[in-house]
Design a protein around this motif. Structure first.
Motif, mmCIF file in Angstrom:
data_model
loop_
_atom_site.group_PDB
_atom_site.id
_atom_site.type_symbol
_atom_site.label_atom_id
_atom_site.label_comp_id
_atom_site.label_asym_id
_atom_site.label_seq_id
_atom_site.Cartn_x
_atom_site.Cartn_y
_atom_site.Cartn_z
ATOM 1 N N ALA A 57 0.891 -1.208 0.027
ATOM 2 C CA ALA A 57 0.220 0.004 -0.057
ATOM 3 C C ALA A 57 0.779 1.192 0.006
ATOM 4 O O ALA A 57 0.539 2.208 -0.562
ATOM 5 C CB ALA A 57 -0.817 0.099 1.151
ATOM 6 N N ALA A 202 -6.374 -7.458 -2.214
ATOM 7 C CA ALA A 202 -6.734 -5.961 -2.687
ATOM 8 C C ALA A 202 -7.486 -5.244 -1.567
ATOM 9 O O ALA A 202 -7.331 -4.119 -1.321
ATOM 10 C CB ALA A 202 -7.805 -6.270 -3.896
ATOM 11 N N GLY A 203 -8.318 -5.898 -0.637
ATOM 12 C CA GLY A 203 -8.933 -5.438 0.473
ATOM 13 C C GLY A 203 -8.075 -4.966 1.536
ATOM 14 O O GLY A 203 -8.224 -3.916 2.060
ATOM 15 N N SER A 206 -6.163 -1.744 0.187
ATOM 16 C CA SER A 206 -7.068 -0.690 0.303
ATOM 17 C C SER A 206 -7.370 -0.306 1.689
ATOM 18 O O SER A 206 -7.314 0.995 2.246
ATOM 19 C CB SER A 206 -8.104 -0.879 -0.253
ATOM 20 O OG SER A 206 -8.173 -1.276 -1.520
ATOM 21 N N ALA A 209 -4.021 1.388 3.132
ATOM 22 C CA ALA A 209 -3.820 2.618 2.370
ATOM 23 C C ALA A 209 -5.077 3.771 2.977
ATOM 24 O O ALA A 209 -4.634 4.672 3.038
ATOM 25 C CB ALA A 209 -4.212 2.497 0.812
ATOM 26 N N ALA A 210 -6.119 3.347 3.539
ATOM 27 C CA ALA A 210 -7.025 4.440 4.171
ATOM 28 C C ALA A 210 -6.537 4.979 5.220
ATOM 29 O O ALA A 210 -6.502 5.946 5.746
ATOM 30 C CB ALA A 210 -8.208 3.511 4.655
ATOM 31 N N LEU A 213 -3.252 6.988 3.673
ATOM 32 C CA LEU A 213 -3.519 7.736 2.443
ATOM 33 C C LEU A 213 -3.075 9.344 2.856
ATOM 34 O O LEU A 213 -2.493 10.185 1.656
ATOM 35 C CB LEU A 213 -5.043 7.968 2.184
ATOM 36 C CG LEU A 213 -5.328 6.887 1.404
ATOM 37 C CD1 LEU A 213 -7.133 7.034 1.217
ATOM 38 C CD2 LEU A 213 -5.074 6.871 -0.113
ATOM 39 N N TRP A 417 -8.822 9.063 -4.885
ATOM 40 C CA TRP A 417 -8.720 7.971 -3.789
ATOM 41 C C TRP A 417 -8.329 8.742 -2.558
ATOM 42 O O TRP A 417 -8.926 8.189 -1.415
ATOM 43 C CB TRP A 417 -7.329 7.230 -4.138
ATOM 44 C CG TRP A 417 -7.135 6.042 -3.577
ATOM 45 C CD1 TRP A 417 -8.242 5.282 -2.895
ATOM 46 C CD2 TRP A 417 -5.950 5.113 -3.381
ATOM 47 N NE1 TRP A 417 -7.615 4.387 -2.182
ATOM 48 C CE2 TRP A 417 -6.705 4.201 -2.710
ATOM 49 C CE3 TRP A 417 -4.664 5.243 -3.909
ATOM 50 C CZ2 TRP A 417 -5.391 3.009 -2.329
ATOM 51 C CZ3 TRP A 417 -3.689 4.337 -3.518
ATOM 52 C CH2 TRP A 417 -4.180 3.143 -2.889
ATOM 53 N N GLY A 421 -11.008 7.989 0.767
ATOM 54 C CA GLY A 421 -10.200 7.332 2.019
ATOM 55 C C GLY A 421 -10.707 8.095 3.044
ATOM 56 O O GLY A 421 -10.374 7.870 4.050
#
Length: 453
Positions: A57, A202-203, A206, A209-210, A213, A417, A421
């Motif tokens: 990420a 992928a989850g 993500s 990354a949240a 971010l 994104w 996020g």
């Protein structure tokens, strides 16, 4: 749409011994110092629950941030004026878009400054336990943390640059100690699972990354202060790219080193991962003091840079009649009214937080800034796409058309994104903040129209 007039400074300001334009090294330090605030000291523990897949990420975010930095560099070549995203949005889409960029960026700056100061108090209490004895002593400490950088700003850009260089050097020493030195003590057994949750790959990326971010907010720092940078058409873009890349290296190496120094089970529940990492490297418990010093220096450096940026965007907007004229006042190369008003608002928010407790309110305001910070990014990258597609030869380098188009598209996607996020609540409340600014714009626009009638 008409371009904003180039920013020109009075001869007296340029001649002031307290005003000095930033060279490439200081501009780069400004970017790195603002991108890397205090969050680096908690990030490894924050993403540890997802496993080492969080490093993936980080890699994705780094690519997006560098694409954004490259776009800002291209825009700065054509519009080397103070104001950054505000200037680009106004040049492409007119006064209203420029105002929205300036308004949202200003909100981000002063609310984030308050949050950063409150966070710094937590580290100060490690060094000075008396500061955490009572909520009022904590409040006073938070106010001091805000006003010291403000005073450095009011002293002139010469001192802003000096503080930024010193803070950057001092805070990177312990960070690099862990990021580079820690690799010699690296133990793969500490890494834990690649994917520590039941989510898909992928989850998990993500979800990690949240949290990550917002680690790269601040990549626009050099563009916002372009008017204070020597040879901005050349140096702003370079400083933006070098600063973002430098921050990315520290983020990635630091997180990787901590993952390899602290056992995964311990890291997941750690409240001071870099302290634990230093203790693992050298033994003892002195790491807490070292990391606390580094964190305080890091936050003071970030506040020093963000205080300047928080005044620069209203200054650029005031010159175009979109903010009150008082924000145009400059002394020693610094927009003094913008500095004072911004730190006063941040101080009021800090006092409110400590006086009423405001459980959840302060945190909600800070979360809103994660949305408001991306509004200028979206507008700036959209401006670049507009320039590329509208065939404006003076703003587009024909030989770089395809490459610039791809970078702009990537940067716009990265900005979207960031918005996603920030979460539904933050977007909802952030839009309300933006709409509140519409009334302010209506009043300023009417005043501007009367003045030119």
């Amino acid at each position: 749409m008409r371009d904003p007039a180039p920013t020109t400074e009075p001869a007296a300001a340029a001649a002031s011994p307290h005003a000095r334009r930033f060279g490439l090294p200081i501009a780069t330090c400004l970017v790195m110092g603002n991108v890397i605030g205090g969050g680096i000291f908690l990030l490894p523990a924050s993403v540890a629950p997802f496993g080492t897949i969080s490093l993936v990420a980080f890699g994705v975010l780094t690519a997006g941030a560098i694409a954004l930095a490259l776009v800002f560099g291209r825009l700065a070549e054509r519009h080397p004026q103070t104001g950054g995203p505000y200037v680009y949005a106004r040049a492409a889409f007119g006064d209203f878009a420029g105002f929205l960029a300036a308004w949202s960026y200003w909100i981000t700056a002063w609310v984030s400054n308050a949050a950063l100061a409150v966070a710094a108090v937590g580290y100060l209490t490690v060094l000075f336990p008396a500061a955490g004895a009572h909520k009022w002593s904590m409040c006073l400490a938070a106010l001091a943390v805000q006003w010291l950088p403000a005073l450095a700003n009011l002293a002139g850009t010469r001192y802003v640059g000096a503080v930024q260089v010193i803070a950057t050097v001092l805070k990177f020493a312990p960070l690099l100690l862990v990021a580079v030195g820690g690799l010699f003590f690296f133990d793969p057994a500490n890494l834990g699972p690649f994917r520590a949750t039941d989510q898909s790959a992928a989850g998990a990326v993500s979800a990690a990354a949240a949290i990550l971010l917002f680690s790269y907010l601040g990549v626009e720092s050099a563009t916002v202060s372009a008017g204070e940078v020597r040879d901005p058409a050349r140096n702003v873009g370079r400083a933006t790219i070098l600063g973002t890349a430098g921050a990315a290296v520290v983020y990635l190496l630091g997180t990787l080193a901590v993952f390899g120094l602290v056992a995964h089970e311990k890291l997941v529940s750690s409240t001071a991962p870099f302290t634990d990492a230093v203790n693992a490297m050298f033994g003892g418990t002195w790491g807490g003091t070292v990391v606390a010093c580094a964190a305080v220096i890091s936050m003071l450096g970030a506040l020093n840079g963000w205080t300047l940026l928080s005044a620069q965007t209203p200054y650029a907007a005031a010159k175009d009649g979109l903010f009150p004229k008082a924000f145009e006042t400059k002394k020693r190369g610094v927009p003094v009214v913008g500095v004072v008003v911004t730190v006063a608002l941040a101080s009021a928010l800090t006092v409110y937080n400590y006086t009423l407790g405001a459980d959840g309110v302060f945190e909600s305001l800070v979360l809103i800034t994660t949305f408001t910070a991306t509004v200028p990014y979206l507008l700036a990258t959209a401006a670049q796409i507009y320039f590329l597609l509208s065939g404006q030869r003076e703003r587009v380098h024909p030989g770089r058309l395809a490459r610039d188009g791809v970078l702009a598209a990537l940067a716009f996607g990265f900005s979207m994104w960031l918005v996603a996020g920030s979460g539904y609540a933050a977007v909802y409340q952030g839009v309300l903040f933006l709409f509140a600014g519409v009334l302010f714009y209506a009043a300023m626009s009417a005043r501007k129209t009367r003045a030119t009638a």
